[in-house]
Structures are given as structure tokens and as C-alpha cells.
Design a protein around this motif. Structure first.
Motif, mmCIF file in Angstrom:
data_model
loop_
_atom_site.group_PDB
_atom_site.id
_atom_site.type_symbol
_atom_site.label_atom_id
_atom_site.label_comp_id
_atom_site.label_asym_id
_atom_site.label_seq_id
_atom_site.Cartn_x
_atom_site.Cartn_y
_atom_site.Cartn_z
ATOM 1 N N GLY A 19 0.780 -1.232 0.000
ATOM 2 C CA GLY A 19 0.000 0.000 0.000
ATOM 3 C C GLY A 19 0.810 1.278 0.000
ATOM 4 O O GLY A 19 2.019 1.280 -0.240
ATOM 5 N N LYS A 20 0.113 2.355 0.275
ATOM 6 C CA LYS A 20 0.683 3.703 0.250
ATOM 7 C C LYS A 20 1.895 3.834 1.178
ATOM 8 O O LYS A 20 2.811 4.598 0.896
ATOM 9 N N PHE A 21 1.873 3.120 2.274
ATOM 10 C CA PHE A 21 2.940 3.243 3.273
ATOM 11 C C PHE A 21 3.884 2.040 3.272
ATOM 12 O O PHE A 21 4.548 1.760 4.272
ATOM 13 N N VAL A 27 5.319 2.079 13.384
ATOM 14 C CA VAL A 27 5.273 3.221 14.302
ATOM 15 C C VAL A 27 5.182 4.546 13.541
ATOM 16 O O VAL A 27 4.700 5.541 14.085
ATOM 17 N N ASP A 28 5.601 4.549 12.280
ATOM 18 C CA ASP A 28 5.563 5.766 11.468
ATOM 19 C C ASP A 28 4.250 5.936 10.707
ATOM 20 O O ASP A 28 4.053 6.956 10.044
ATOM 21 N N LEU A 29 3.362 4.953 10.802
ATOM 22 C CA LEU A 29 2.077 5.072 10.120
ATOM 23 C C LEU A 29 1.224 6.140 10.811
ATOM 24 O O LEU A 29 1.213 6.230 12.038
ATOM 25 N N PRO A 30 0.488 6.931 10.025
ATOM 26 C CA PRO A 30 -0.368 7.948 10.644
ATOM 27 C C PRO A 30 -1.517 7.301 11.422
ATOM 28 O O PRO A 30 -2.056 6.255 11.010
#
Length: 76
Positions: A19-21, A27-30
Motif C-alpha cells: 500500500g501507500k505506506f 510506528v511511522d504510520l499515521p
């Protein structure tokens, strides 16, 4: 039940596999992305468990624990 240290270390180094991330540490995912997963349903398996755990960690402002583990136990 408290998570074991080894599992937290694995969580600290686990990266989003798609996906986008993709390739970003969980931990860095919004936070809104993690909330979206909660609303839609976490994926099965380890990824779903880790995403749900990360949501709880972020909801409680505990990201610093994960970042500390990343520094203290660098990836091999």
C-alpha cells in the motif's frame, strides 16, 4: 496480558508490506490510517495483530517506547 519484550522488538522493526505506506515502520504510520484499519477490519495474522497493537500504542502516546527499542535493538 503484557507483550513480551521480544514481540515488542519485532513490532518495532516491522514494516508495512503493501500500500501507500509500504516499507515504512508501523510506528511511522499515521494514526488515521490505523483507525481506518480498525473500522474496516485488521488483516489476518501477524500484520493485523501488529497494526492493532500499534493503534493502542499510538492512542496512548507510547511511540517513544517503540523508537527506543529501535535504537537499543537495531535490525540485523
Amino acid at each position: 496480558m503484557q507483550p513480551k519484550r521480544e514481540e515488542l522488538i519485532k513490532l518495532a522493526h516491522y514494516k508495512m508490506p503493501f500500500g501507500k505506506f509500504k516499507d515504512q515502520y508501523l510506528v511511522d504510520l499515521p494514526l488515521p490510517y490505523l483507525v481506518w484499519f480498525k473500522q474496516k477490519g485488521f488483516p489476518p495474522g501477524k500484520l493485523g495483530q501488529y497494526l492493532e497493537t500499534m493503534l493502542t500504542i499510538k492512542d496512548n502516546g507510547l511511540e517513544s517506547i517503540i523508537r527506543k527499542l529501535q535504537k537499543e535493538y537495531p535490525e540485523d
